[in-house]
Write a protein that holds these residues in place. Structure first.
Motif, PDB file in Angstrom:
ATOM      1  N   THR A   1       0.825  -1.199   0.000  1.00 18.63           N
ATOM      2  CA  THR A   1       0.000   0.000   0.000  1.00 18.63           C
ATOM      3  C   THR A   1       0.864   1.256   0.000  1.00 18.63           C
ATOM      4  N   ASP A   2       1.937   1.237   0.772  1.00 21.81           N
ATOM      5  CA  ASP A   2       2.831   2.397   0.826  1.00 21.81           C
ATOM      6  C   ASP A   2       3.412   2.715  -0.547  1.00 21.81           C
TER       7      ASP A   2
ATOM      8  N   LEU B   1       0.703   4.326  -2.830  1.00 24.62           N
ATOM      9  CA  LEU B   1       0.391   5.702  -2.467  1.00 24.62           C
ATOM     10  C   LEU B   1       1.552   6.661  -2.690  1.00 24.62           C
ATOM     11  N   SER B   2       2.768   6.141  -2.798  1.00 18.21           N
ATOM     12  CA  SER B   2       3.926   7.021  -2.987  1.00 18.21           C
ATOM     13  C   SER B   2       4.429   7.046  -4.426  1.00 18.21           C
TER      14      SER B   2
ATOM     15  N   SER C   1      -6.595   7.030 -10.560  1.00 14.93           N
ATOM     16  CA  SER C   1      -7.246   7.046  -9.245  1.00 14.93           C
ATOM     17  C   SER C   1      -8.271   5.912  -9.130  1.00 14.93           C
TER      18      SER C   1
ATOM     19  N   ILE D   1      -6.239   2.687  -8.536  1.00 16.97           N
ATOM     20  CA  ILE D   1      -5.702   2.651  -7.166  1.00 16.97           C
ATOM     21  C   ILE D   1      -6.820   2.389  -6.160  1.00 16.97           C
ATOM     22  N   THR D   2      -7.983   3.003  -6.366  1.00 13.46           N
ATOM     23  CA  THR D   2      -9.129   2.767  -5.485  1.00 13.46           C
ATOM     24  C   THR D   2      -9.517   1.298  -5.500  1.00 13.46           C
TER      25      THR D   2
ATOM     26  N   LEU E   1      -6.827  -0.794  -3.600  1.00 14.78           N
ATOM     27  CA  LEU E   1      -6.939  -0.608  -2.152  1.00 14.78           C
ATOM     28  C   LEU E   1      -8.188  -1.294  -1.591  1.00 14.78           C
TER      29      LEU E   1
END
Length: 138
Positions: A2-3, A6-7, A18, A21-22, A25
Motif C-alpha cells: 500500500t505504501d 500511495l507514494s 485514481s 488505485i481505489t 486498495l
C-alpha cells in the motif's frame, strides 16, 4: 504494498489512475464476509434485472424472479472472476437452479431467487459446514 502505491511519483499517473488505485486498495482491505454480502446483493440484483428484461413488466407479483443460466453466467462473469470461492458461497445463499422443459423437450436451466426464509436456511447450513468442516448439500 500500500505504501508503494500511495507514494508513486507524479510521472507514473495516467487517466484512470485514481480509479485503479481505489480498486486495488478496496481489494486489499475487503474481508471475505463483506465481499460475500456484496456479491449476494449483486447476484440478486442481476437476476431481477434479467427477469425484468425478459418479461418486460408482464410478470405476476407472486412469481419469483428467474433468469436463464447462460445469460446469468455471462452477466456474472466479472463477479465470478473476482473470487470464485466467495462467489459460490454467495450464489448458494442467494439463488437455486430449476430445470424447465421447453416445447422442443430441451431442458433449460434457470437461476431462481430464493425467498428470505430459504436464504436464511442456506446461510445457516453453510455456516454450520464452515464451523464443523463437514460437507452438506444445500
Amino acid at each position: 504494498g500500500t505504501d508503494l502505491i500511495l507514494s508513486l511519483p507524479s510521472y507514473c499517473r495516467f487517466k484512470g489512475n485514481s480509479g485503479l488505485i481505489t480498486m486495488i486498495l478496496r481489494r486489499l482491505l475487503e474481508d471475505e464476509p463483506t465481499l460475500q454480502t456484496l456479491m449476494e446483493n449483486e447476484i440478486r440484483s442481476l437476476v431481477s434485472k434479467l427477469w425484468k428484461k425478459q418479461r418486460r413488466g408482464s410478470s405476476s407479483e407472486t412469481e419469483r424472479p428467474k433468469s436463464n443460466l447462460k445469460q446469468f453466467m455471462q452477466a456474472a462473469t466479472p463477479i465470478i472472476c473476482r473470487d470464485p470461492l466467495v462467489f459460490m458461497k454467495a450464489f448458494a445463499s442467494s439463488v437455486k437452479f430449476e430445470t424447465q422443459t421447453t416445447e422442443s423437450n430441451d431442458n433449460d436451466s434457470l437461476v431462481v431467487l430464493l425467498s428470505t426464509e430459504e436464504r436464511a436456511k442456506n446461510t445457516k447450513l453453510m455456516n454450520a459446514q464452515t464451523i464443523t468442516g463437514t460437507t452438506c448439500s444445500i
